[in-house]
Design a protein around this motif. Sequence first.
Motif, mmCIF file in Angstrom:
data_model
loop_
_atom_site.group_PDB
_atom_site.id
_atom_site.type_symbol
_atom_site.label_atom_id
_atom_site.label_comp_id
_atom_site.label_asym_id
_atom_site.label_seq_id
_atom_site.Cartn_x
_atom_site.Cartn_y
_atom_site.Cartn_z
ATOM 1 N N LEU A 25 30.694 24.863 28.478
ATOM 2 C CA LEU A 25 31.320 23.885 29.371
ATOM 3 C C LEU A 25 30.934 22.471 28.966
ATOM 4 C CD1 LEU A 25 33.025 23.068 31.772
ATOM 5 C CD2 LEU A 25 31.037 23.483 33.244
ATOM 6 N N ALA A 26 29.659 22.280 28.655
ATOM 7 C CA ALA A 26 29.202 20.952 28.229
ATOM 8 C C ALA A 26 29.983 20.487 27.006
ATOM 9 C CB ALA A 26 27.703 20.983 27.936
ATOM 10 N N VAL A 36 25.474 19.408 32.695
ATOM 11 C CA VAL A 36 26.087 20.535 33.409
ATOM 12 C C VAL A 36 25.041 21.205 34.293
ATOM 13 C CG1 VAL A 36 27.171 22.807 33.137
ATOM 14 C CG2 VAL A 36 27.871 20.904 31.677
ATOM 15 N N ILE A 37 23.834 21.368 33.785
ATOM 16 C CA ILE A 37 22.755 21.987 34.563
ATOM 17 C C ILE A 37 22.499 21.180 35.835
ATOM 18 C CG2 ILE A 37 20.273 22.498 34.574
ATOM 19 C CD1 ILE A 37 20.634 23.140 31.507
ATOM 20 N N LYS A 38 22.441 19.854 35.726
ATOM 21 C CA LYS A 38 22.211 18.986 36.890
ATOM 22 C C LYS A 38 23.374 19.058 37.876
ATOM 23 C CE LYS A 38 19.230 15.653 34.588
ATOM 24 N NZ LYS A 38 19.106 14.271 34.091
ATOM 25 N N MET A 39 24.608 19.086 37.356
ATOM 26 C CA MET A 39 25.767 19.178 38.249
ATOM 27 C C MET A 39 25.708 20.477 39.044
ATOM 28 S SD MET A 39 29.039 17.561 36.137
ATOM 29 C CE MET A 39 29.293 19.052 35.233
ATOM 30 N N PHE A 51 34.805 14.418 35.766
ATOM 31 C CA PHE A 51 35.604 15.157 36.739
ATOM 32 C C PHE A 51 37.034 15.345 36.231
ATOM 33 C CE2 PHE A 51 38.573 15.432 40.235
ATOM 34 C CZ PHE A 51 38.115 16.599 40.829
ATOM 35 N N VAL A 52 37.600 14.297 35.665
ATOM 36 C CA VAL A 52 38.955 14.395 35.117
ATOM 37 C C VAL A 52 38.984 15.467 34.024
ATOM 38 C CG1 VAL A 52 40.751 13.191 33.799
ATOM 39 C CG2 VAL A 52 39.645 12.042 35.719
ATOM 40 N N LYS A 53 37.961 15.487 33.176
ATOM 41 C CA LYS A 53 37.894 16.500 32.119
ATOM 42 C C LYS A 53 37.752 17.897 32.713
ATOM 43 C CE LYS A 53 36.042 13.472 28.555
ATOM 44 N NZ LYS A 53 34.862 13.152 27.757
ATOM 45 N N LEU A 54 37.015 18.017 33.836
ATOM 46 C CA LEU A 54 36.902 19.324 34.500
ATOM 47 C C LEU A 54 38.280 19.846 34.877
ATOM 48 C CD1 LEU A 54 33.857 18.974 36.928
ATOM 49 C CD2 LEU A 54 34.188 20.805 35.255
ATOM 50 N N THR A 55 39.127 18.970 35.370
ATOM 51 C CA THR A 55 40.474 19.403 35.764
ATOM 52 C C THR A 55 41.303 19.783 34.543
ATOM 53 O OG1 THR A 55 41.416 17.153 35.794
ATOM 54 C CG2 THR A 55 40.438 17.966 37.847
ATOM 55 N N GLU A 56 40.954 19.236 33.384
ATOM 56 C CA GLU A 56 41.655 19.606 32.152
ATOM 57 C C GLU A 56 41.124 20.926 31.594
ATOM 58 O OE1 GLU A 56 41.068 16.140 29.723
ATOM 59 O OE2 GLU A 56 42.435 14.928 30.920
ATOM 60 N N VAL A 57 39.812 21.141 31.699
ATOM 61 C CA VAL A 57 39.201 22.389 31.223
ATOM 62 C C VAL A 57 39.661 23.561 32.085
ATOM 63 C CG1 VAL A 57 36.996 23.625 30.959
ATOM 64 C CG2 VAL A 57 37.189 21.250 30.208
#
Length: 116
Positions: A25-26, A36-39, A51-57
């Motif tokens: 994911l990182a 990613v661990i901290k999130m 966050f925008v990249k999360l929606t793309e992943v």
Amino acid sequence: MLKRKLLGKRLQRIRKAHGMTQKELARALGVKAPTVIKMEAGTGGPQFDTFVKLTEVYPDVAVEEILCDSLDTAVIFRIKELSERMNHLTEEEKKYLRDVARYFQGVMQKESTANE
């Protein structure tokens, strides 16, 4: 802090449902594994561009599924609407919006620091 922990648990659940490791994911997000661990631990939230990249992943995951306890319904609806509109933008337009968001994020952080 509780909202960050809930967000972290949702992010972890979504990552695992997609069969990804934290390192994978990182890499997909363009961040380091500790981010990613901290999130997921709830000790750090994703920056706007992350966050925008999360929606793309995770294009199959609705924005409100990621943020459900963190935002009220009206804000979630607005984010979903904006996200759908962003899908029709060119890469240049998306970059411009990310740059504007980073600028405002910096301004807000400066104001927050000044008020402390």
